[in-house]
Design a protein around this motif. Structure first.
Motif, PDB file in Angstrom:
ATOM      1  N   GLN A  35       0.809  -1.233   0.000  1.00  0.00           N
ATOM      2  CA  GLN A  35       0.000   0.000   0.000  1.00  0.00           C
ATOM      3  C   GLN A  35       0.837   1.276   0.000  1.00  0.00           C
ATOM      4  O   GLN A  35       0.430   2.284  -0.568  1.00  0.00           O
ATOM      5  CB  GLN A  35      -0.909   0.006   1.231  1.00  0.00           C
ATOM      6  N   LEU A  75       3.426   3.919  -6.655  1.00  0.00           N
ATOM      7  CA  LEU A  75       1.992   4.091  -6.950  1.00  0.00           C
ATOM      8  C   LEU A  75       1.664   5.535  -7.335  1.00  0.00           C
ATOM      9  O   LEU A  75       0.634   5.796  -7.946  1.00  0.00           O
ATOM     10  CB  LEU A  75       1.146   3.682  -5.735  1.00  0.00           C
ATOM     11  N   ARG A  94      -0.657   5.566 -11.796  1.00  0.00           N
ATOM     12  CA  ARG A  94      -1.512   6.558 -11.114  1.00  0.00           C
ATOM     13  C   ARG A  94      -2.943   6.504 -11.631  1.00  0.00           C
ATOM     14  O   ARG A  94      -3.883   6.921 -10.968  1.00  0.00           O
ATOM     15  CB  ARG A  94      -0.985   7.979 -11.361  1.00  0.00           C
ATOM     16  N   THR A 144      -6.739   1.277  -7.911  1.00  0.00           N
ATOM     17  CA  THR A 144      -5.928   0.849  -6.765  1.00  0.00           C
ATOM     18  C   THR A 144      -6.297  -0.570  -6.344  1.00  0.00           C
ATOM     19  O   THR A 144      -5.438  -1.352  -5.930  1.00  0.00           O
ATOM     20  CB  THR A 144      -6.167   1.804  -5.576  1.00  0.00           C
ATOM     21  N   THR A 145      -7.586  -0.905  -6.480  1.00  0.00           N
ATOM     22  CA  THR A 145      -8.049  -2.241  -6.059  1.00  0.00           C
ATOM     23  C   THR A 145      -7.416  -3.345  -6.904  1.00  0.00           C
ATOM     24  O   THR A 145      -7.422  -4.506  -6.511  1.00  0.00           O
ATOM     25  CB  THR A 145      -9.578  -2.337  -6.181  1.00  0.00           C
ATOM     26  N   THR A 182      -2.994  -2.878  -5.199  1.00  0.00           N
ATOM     27  CA  THR A 182      -2.424  -2.967  -3.853  1.00  0.00           C
ATOM     28  C   THR A 182      -3.053  -4.076  -3.015  1.00  0.00           C
ATOM     29  O   THR A 182      -4.223  -4.425  -3.202  1.00  0.00           O
ATOM     30  CB  THR A 182      -2.589  -1.641  -3.086  1.00  0.00           C
TER      31      THR A 182
END
Ligand SMILES: C[S@@+](CC[C@H](N)C(=O)[O-])C[C@H]1O[C@@H](n2cnc3c(N)ncnc32)[C@H](O)[C@@H]1O
Length: 283
Positions: free
Chosen positions: A194, A199, A205, A209-210, A213
């Motif tokens: 995370q 990231l 970017r 995110t799911t 991470t």
């Protein structure tokens, strides 16, 4: 006052502005142009003096500005090549990576039955399972994801190629296939820590995110996938997972703890440990 029409060669010369944002400035510009004009790169090379219409020019400008702001080309053109396939992608899906093709290669090298049951966990836009179906059309392929939006794209990609034995189900890892057994499970799960500073850089970017991470050390999802695999595999079935370049030894330890045999890790084209596989000893 109307702007004078610009030529293909003039549009391509804009690529210099992308230097520093991408290592592939010229290619990115050409791919955006091909998408806008619905032409091939060969066509661009053949007709450098062709004039762009105002509509095409403003569409090109809009996408070029988004690339200047860092957005990946695959999201601008809504497509990405993987294996031999041309796949649709969206902001809901990861952009398939070339190193993930090693996952496909390793699955194809296994000695599996002609109608093997194969499961892809976290399929995203479907690259891994669709590549496998393209090479082994008789395999019974199931793929899961917990993102409905990603699965809608995967379904569209399946529709484009029309493989007979591929189905997609939505849910958390093994939950949607509970009670079923497979000869092989493949997965490219989220595996970035995370707090990883990467990231905040470059193309990632813009990716969900799911899809990237997985907890403090990046291994939360791999723990669940490896820990639950024996219950979803036939005896001597195979689990093949992608992971971070520095996670090989931790992932091998997870396989060993979960009772896997013949655990090996394979390096990608950059020489980094990338894929680990093993066979389930018990049901
Ligand atoms: C790294 S991406 C890989 C996507 C695709 N397999 C590829 O290689 O391009 C991980 C995928 O796992 C999915 N995912 C994340 N958590 C999940 C969960 N708990 N259950 C099922 N799928 C999950 C994400 O939505 C994402 O599509």
């Amino acid at each position: 006052m109307r702007n004078p029409p610009i030529r293909i060669a003039d549009a391509i010369s804009r690529s210099a502005q992308l230097n520093g944002i991408t290592d592939t400035a010229m290619l990115d510009t050409q791919l955006i142009l091909c998408f806008v004009l619905q032409k091939t790169q060969a066509w661009l090379r053949t007709w450098p003096d062709a004039k762009m219409s105002e509509g095409h020019l403003s569409h090109f400008e809009e996408l070029f500005q988004r690339r200047l702001a860092g957005e990946p080309v695959a999201y601008l053109t809504q497509s990405c090549g993987f294996w031999t396939l041309d796949l649709q992608v969206s902001a809901a899906t990861l952009i398939p990576r070339p190193e993930t093709e090693l996952l496909v290669e390793k699955a194809l090298q296994l000695d599996l039955p002609e109608t093997a049951q194969v499961l892809d966990l976290g399929t995203g836009s479907g690259p891994v399972i669709l590549a496998l179906a393209s090479e082994r059309p008789m395999w019974q392929c199931t793929a899961t994801d917990n993102s409905q939006s990603a699965l809608a794209i995967a379904e569209r990609n399946l529709g484009r190629y029309g493989f007979d034995y591929v189905s997609f189900v939505c849910g958390d890892w093994y939950e949607p296939i509970r009670g079923q057994r497979f000869h092989c499970i493949v997965s490219n799960p989220p595996y970035i820590a995370q707090s990883d500073p990467h990231l905040g850089e470059g193309d990632v970017r813009f990716e969900p995110t799911t899809a990237l991470t997985s907890g403090a050390d990046g291994l939360d999802d791999l723990r669940q996938i490896i820990g639950g695999a024996s219950r979803a595999l036939h005896k001597h079935g195979w689990l093949i997972t992608e992971h971070g370049y520095d996670q090989g030894s931790a992932v091998r330890a997870l396989y060993a703890k979960s009772g896997f045999d013949q655990v090996t890790t394979h390096r990608d084209l950059n020489g980094q440990e990338r894929i680990t596989l093993g066979t389930a000893l018990c049901q």
